[in-house]
Write an enzyme that holds these catalytic residues in place. Structure first.
Site, PDB file in Angstrom:
ATOM      1  N   GLU A  99       0.789  -1.047  -0.026  1.00  0.00           N
ATOM      2  CA  GLU A  99      -0.019   0.000   0.037  1.00  0.00           C
ATOM      3  C   GLU A  99       1.049   1.133  -0.161  1.00  0.00           C
ATOM      4  O   GLU A  99       0.759   2.263  -0.792  1.00  0.00           O
ATOM      5  CB  GLU A  99      -1.217  -0.175   1.126  1.00  0.00           C
ATOM      6  CG  GLU A  99      -1.919  -0.770   0.964  1.00  0.00           C
ATOM      7  CD  GLU A  99      -1.598  -2.411   1.989  1.00  0.00           C
ATOM      8  OE1 GLU A  99      -2.109  -2.997   2.525  1.00  0.00           O
ATOM      9  OE2 GLU A  99      -0.343  -2.358   1.881  1.00  0.00           O
ATOM     10  N   SER A 149      22.566 -41.308  -6.703  1.00  0.00           N
ATOM     11  CA  SER A 149      21.459 -40.957  -7.188  1.00  0.00           C
ATOM     12  C   SER A 149      21.616 -39.904  -8.657  1.00  0.00           C
ATOM     13  O   SER A 149      21.060 -39.192  -9.066  1.00  0.00           O
ATOM     14  CB  SER A 149      20.578 -40.316  -6.457  1.00  0.00           C
ATOM     15  OG  SER A 149      20.870 -39.089  -6.008  1.00  0.00           O
ATOM     16  N   THR A 168      21.327 -39.033   3.116  1.00  0.00           N
ATOM     17  CA  THR A 168      21.297 -38.185   1.251  1.00  0.00           C
ATOM     18  C   THR A 168      22.819 -36.885   1.543  1.00  0.00           C
ATOM     19  O   THR A 168      23.443 -36.696   0.464  1.00  0.00           O
ATOM     20  CB  THR A 168      20.334 -37.166   1.337  1.00  0.00           C
ATOM     21  OG1 THR A 168      19.250 -38.096   1.343  1.00  0.00           O
ATOM     22  CG2 THR A 168      20.065 -36.179   0.281  1.00  0.00           C
ATOM     23  N   GLU A 173      14.181 -33.017  -0.041  1.00  0.00           N
ATOM     24  CA  GLU A 173      14.810 -33.659  -1.239  1.00  0.00           C
ATOM     25  C   GLU A 173      14.721 -34.669  -0.781  1.00  0.00           C
ATOM     26  O   GLU A 173      16.286 -35.067  -1.810  1.00  0.00           O
ATOM     27  CB  GLU A 173      15.741 -32.080  -1.366  1.00  0.00           C
ATOM     28  CG  GLU A 173      15.312 -31.205  -1.863  1.00  0.00           C
ATOM     29  CD  GLU A 173      16.339 -30.106  -3.555  1.00  0.00           C
ATOM     30  OE1 GLU A 173      17.156 -30.959  -3.334  1.00  0.00           O
ATOM     31  OE2 GLU A 173      16.103 -28.923  -3.571  1.00  0.00           O
ATOM     32  N   GLY A 231      15.211 -38.373   2.570  1.00  0.00           N
ATOM     33  CA  GLY A 231      16.152 -39.223   1.400  1.00  0.00           C
ATOM     34  C   GLY A 231      15.189 -39.854   1.097  1.00  0.00           C
ATOM     35  O   GLY A 231      13.560 -39.190   2.146  1.00  0.00           O
TER      36      GLY A 231
END
Length: 347
Positions: A57, A175, A203, A288, A290
């Site tokens: 605003e 991966s 991970t 993300e 595992g």
């Protein structure tokens, strides 16, 4: 008959478009856009650009060259104007100061500090107020903000890439790379849009990720790792650099460098973790990996959205992808990868 005209819809749609310019920069505040209209013409518009800086605003009114027109103008605001002093003064007071003729608001603010008080201030100042125009659209763009106040936890996005035969990694946890370069660039864009990014022990151990924004411009998210027994090597990339990092564990709470170690109990571990993130004003987290962490979130119904890349690769054996059921939203082709978006219909 609707109290809103086609022109009202167009002006509010513009306010919503402006609001999204603040994505990734305004949290824990909501994204807000504002359009000032005089005689069916936009004379000023603005959005909340960055946390701690002027709200939508303020920017919209500042953009109006002839302030004398404001008393005969309509303000279209994508969320209820704030009514309290925070980092900036109340926006409701500013609208009252300039005595706008009318204020159209998409939806009320769920923050108890506002929650109808902004609307009340405007009404008490004899400014006509209408609420509910494109309400669902406003709630959708600020789903993270609304989730935080309604569920007392961040908005949780699950993300993974899986092969055509349903694996997220080989048996040795490798991966790289299931999804293609374009999909990975999109993930970096997503990271810049969320408050935090979370992974589990394996991970970090096997992928040694940086969990930052590299292939896109934007802010790095807060890094979150679950390392219950503090077994991870501190030379890993996750523990380096200036990027804030939180390590949730069962052993101790302390701060070392950029990393805050937070001890929580084994019982309801994930629930306690998300509650702690909420207390830190982290309104969104993208998980993300595992596979076990992702599946645990699914099994405990601790998720809001899943973004799944399905590649054309096949592993034939390996670590299976999570099993998820939800409301399919849409899918799209990312130059060979299929991106599937699923929302949690149970929430």
């Amino acid at each position: 008959m609707s109290q809103f005209s086609d022109k009202d819809n167009l002006f509010m749609q513009r306010a919503l478009e402006l609001a999204t310019n603040g994505r990734g920069n305004v949290s824990p505040n909501p994204m807000v856009g504002c359009v000032i209209v005089h005689d069916d013409k936009i004379i000023g518009e603005g959005w909340h650009n960055k946390f701690g800086e002027p709200h939508a605003e303020v920017n919209a009114i500042n953009a109006v060259k002839d302030k004398s027109l404001l008393s005969d103008s309509i303000a279209y605001v994508s969320l209820e104007p704030c009514s309290h002093f925070g980092k900036t003064p109340p926006c409701a007071d500013l609208l009252i100061q300039h005595q706008l003729k009318k204020v159209l608001i998409a939806c009320a603010d769920p923050n108890p500090l506002v929650a109808g008080k902004g609307i009340g201030k405007l009404n008490n100042a004899n400014i006509e107020v209408a609420i509910g125009l494109l309400k669902k659209d406003s709630e959708k763009i600020n789903i993270r903000f609304f989730t935080a106040f309604k569920k007392k936890r961040p908005y949780i996005i699950l993300k993974w890439a899986e092969t055509a035969d349903g694996f997220v990694a080989r048996e040795n946890y490798d991966s790289k790379w299931i999804s293609n370069e374009h999909s990975r660039k999109l993930v970096h864009k997503w990271r810049a849009e969320e408050d935090a990014i979370m992974v589990a022990t394996n991970t970090v151990k096997y992928d040694n990720p940086q969990l930052n924004v590299r292939d896109w411009q934007g802010n790095d998210p807060v890094r979150i790792v679950i390392d219950k027994n503090l077994m991870l090597d501190k030379s890993l990339k996750l523990f380096k650099g200036n990027q804030p990092t939180i390590c949730y564990n069962l052993i101790e709470s302390k701060t070392k460098g950029n990393t805050s170690y937070v001890q929580i109990e084994e019982h309801n571990f994930l629930e306690a973790l998300f509650s702690d993130l909420y207390s830190r004003k982290i309104q969104s987290v993208i998980i993300e990996g595992g596979a076990k962490l992702l599946q645990s979130c699914i099994d405990k119904n601790l998720w809001d959205e899943a973004r799944i890349f399905i590649s054309k690769l096949k592993f034939e054996t390996g670590i299976s992808a999570p099993i998820i059921k939800g409301e399919f939203q849409h899918s799209e082709d990312i130059l060979g990868d299929e991106l599937k978006i699923i929302r949690n219909g149970k929430n």
